[in-house]
Design a protein around this motif. Structure first.
Motif, PDB file in Angstrom:
ATOM      1  N   GLY A  36       0.845  -1.188   0.000  1.00 30.46           N
ATOM      2  CA  GLY A  36       0.000   0.000   0.000  1.00 30.46           C
ATOM      3  C   GLY A  36       0.881   1.239   0.000  1.00 30.46           C
ATOM      4  N   ASN A  37       0.271   2.366  -0.172  1.00 30.75           N
ATOM      5  CA  ASN A  37       1.032   3.614  -0.226  1.00 30.75           C
ATOM      6  C   ASN A  37       0.339   4.663   0.629  1.00 30.75           C
ATOM      7  OD1 ASN A  37       3.064   5.374  -1.151  1.00 30.75           O
ATOM      8  ND2 ASN A  37       1.670   6.238  -2.650  1.00 30.75           N
ATOM      9  N   ARG A  55      -2.778 -10.223   6.164  1.00 30.72           N
ATOM     10  CA  ARG A  55      -2.623  -9.533   7.438  1.00 30.72           C
ATOM     11  C   ARG A  55      -1.400  -8.621   7.479  1.00 30.72           C
ATOM     12  NH1 ARG A  55      -7.065  -9.474   7.672  1.00 30.72           N
ATOM     13  NH2 ARG A  55      -8.374 -11.114   8.407  1.00 30.72           N
ATOM     14  N   THR A  56      -0.467  -8.794   6.563  1.00 28.51           N
ATOM     15  CA  THR A  56       0.764  -8.000   6.557  1.00 28.51           C
ATOM     16  C   THR A  56       0.737  -7.021   5.400  1.00 28.51           C
ATOM     17  OG1 THR A  56       1.991  -9.852   7.517  1.00 28.51           O
ATOM     18  CG2 THR A  56       3.282  -8.099   6.475  1.00 28.51           C
ATOM     19  N   ILE A  57       0.882  -5.751   5.722  1.00 27.41           N
ATOM     20  CA  ILE A  57       0.868  -4.698   4.724  1.00 27.41           C
ATOM     21  C   ILE A  57       2.233  -4.027   4.699  1.00 27.41           C
ATOM     22  CG2 ILE A  57      -0.251  -2.577   3.942  1.00 27.41           C
ATOM     23  CD1 ILE A  57      -2.135  -5.032   4.138  1.00 27.41           C
ATOM     24  N   ALA A  58       2.872  -4.025   3.546  1.00 28.09           N
ATOM     25  CA  ALA A  58       4.133  -3.302   3.353  1.00 28.09           C
ATOM     26  C   ALA A  58       3.759  -1.905   2.868  1.00 28.09           C
ATOM     27  CB  ALA A  58       5.004  -4.006   2.327  1.00 28.09           C
ATOM     28  N   VAL A  59       3.887  -0.938   3.745  1.00 30.09           N
ATOM     29  CA  VAL A  59       3.478   0.427   3.427  1.00 30.09           C
ATOM     30  C   VAL A  59       4.665   1.198   2.874  1.00 30.09           C
ATOM     31  CG1 VAL A  59       2.595   2.595   4.348  1.00 30.09           C
ATOM     32  CG2 VAL A  59       1.720   0.437   5.199  1.00 30.09           C
ATOM     33  N   PHE A  82       6.471  -0.260   7.621  1.00 33.06           N
ATOM     34  CA  PHE A  82       6.915   0.778   6.704  1.00 33.06           C
ATOM     35  C   PHE A  82       8.053   0.248   5.840  1.00 33.06           C
ATOM     36  CE2 PHE A  82       9.400   4.750   5.808  1.00 33.06           C
ATOM     37  CZ  PHE A  82       8.502   5.251   4.896  1.00 33.06           C
ATOM     38  N   HIS A  83       7.925   0.437   4.556  1.00 31.55           N
ATOM     39  CA  HIS A  83       8.903  -0.028   3.562  1.00 31.55           C
ATOM     40  C   HIS A  83       9.351   1.176   2.756  1.00 31.55           C
ATOM     41  CE1 HIS A  83      10.469  -2.939   0.548  1.00 31.55           C
ATOM     42  NE2 HIS A  83      10.183  -1.976  -0.282  1.00 31.55           N
ATOM     43  N   PRO A  84      10.459   1.823   3.145  1.00 28.81           N
ATOM     44  CA  PRO A  84      10.868   3.056   2.468  1.00 28.81           C
ATOM     45  C   PRO A  84      11.471   2.805   1.084  1.00 28.81           C
ATOM     46  CG  PRO A  84      12.479   2.493   4.137  1.00 28.81           C
ATOM     47  CD  PRO A  84      11.359   1.478   4.243  1.00 28.81           C
ATOM     48  N   HIS A  85      11.301   3.774   0.251  1.00 25.58           N
ATOM     49  CA  HIS A  85      11.905   3.802  -1.080  1.00 25.58           C
ATOM     50  C   HIS A  85      12.689   5.090  -1.247  1.00 25.58           C
ATOM     51  CE1 HIS A  85       9.830   0.518  -3.400  1.00 25.58           C
ATOM     52  NE2 HIS A  85       9.172   0.497  -2.274  1.00 25.58           N
ATOM     53  N   ARG A  86      13.558   5.102  -2.222  1.00 27.59           N
ATOM     54  CA  ARG A  86      14.289   6.323  -2.546  1.00 27.59           C
ATOM     55  C   ARG A  86      13.263   7.401  -2.911  1.00 27.59           C
ATOM     56  NH1 ARG A  86      16.058   8.598  -7.239  1.00 27.59           N
ATOM     57  NH2 ARG A  86      15.256   6.855  -8.438  1.00 27.59           N
TER      58      ARG A  86
END
Length: 147
Positions: A69-70, A96-100, A140-144
């Motif tokens: 998700g974003n 159940r697991t969301i990588a935001v 939370f999954h950060p990106h550049r």
């Protein structure tokens, strides 16, 4: 333990080959490659009803174990509505697991202020509270380019 694959690679390859997305074909390929689970993202607008997709995945021996998700750095209603649709869809799929991913600023710039971080933290906190009501865990999954 399940070994899953993020479907971003399938999407990128299909796009490069000018092939349309086909859930049955992608799920067959995922299973044939030895995976029994995958991660994707989006909502019913992109994928159709969650129940149908969940059944299709199960018919191919594949489960959705994570969803992407974003969450943006601002509270604009269209952004809030979009991440809520993604979280609702994931919950319907049984994920159940969301990588935001997220924290992207509305304009590209090289600097961030304390206010940018506070605003994103507040918005992410609201997303986490919404997800918790649905029984979801957000990571939370950060990106550049994001906060």
């Amino acid at each position: 333990m399940r070994l899953g694959h993020h479907l971003m690679t399938w999407g990128g390859w299909r796009q490069s080959q000018k092939q349309p997305w086909s859930w049955p074909e992608v799920l067959r390929e995922v299973r044939a490659a030895g995976y029994d689970a995958c991660e994707s993202g989006g909502s019913a607008q992109e994928h159709g009803p969650a129940g149908e997709l969940k059944r299709m995945a199960a018919d191919h021996g594949v489960a959705f174990v994570a969803w992407s998700g974003n969450v943006t750095a601002n509270f604009w209603q269209p952004n809030t509505d979009a991440y809520r649709r993604e979280l609702d869809y994931a919950a319907e799929l049984g994920v159940r697991t969301i990588a935001v991913g997220g924290g992207f600023l509305p304009e590209q710039r090289r600097t961030t202020s304390d206010g940018d971080y506070r605003q994103f933290a507040d918005n992410l906190g609201q997303a986490m509270a919404y997800g918790k009501r649905l029984g979801l865990d957000l990571a939370f999954h950060p990106h550049r380019g994001c906060i």
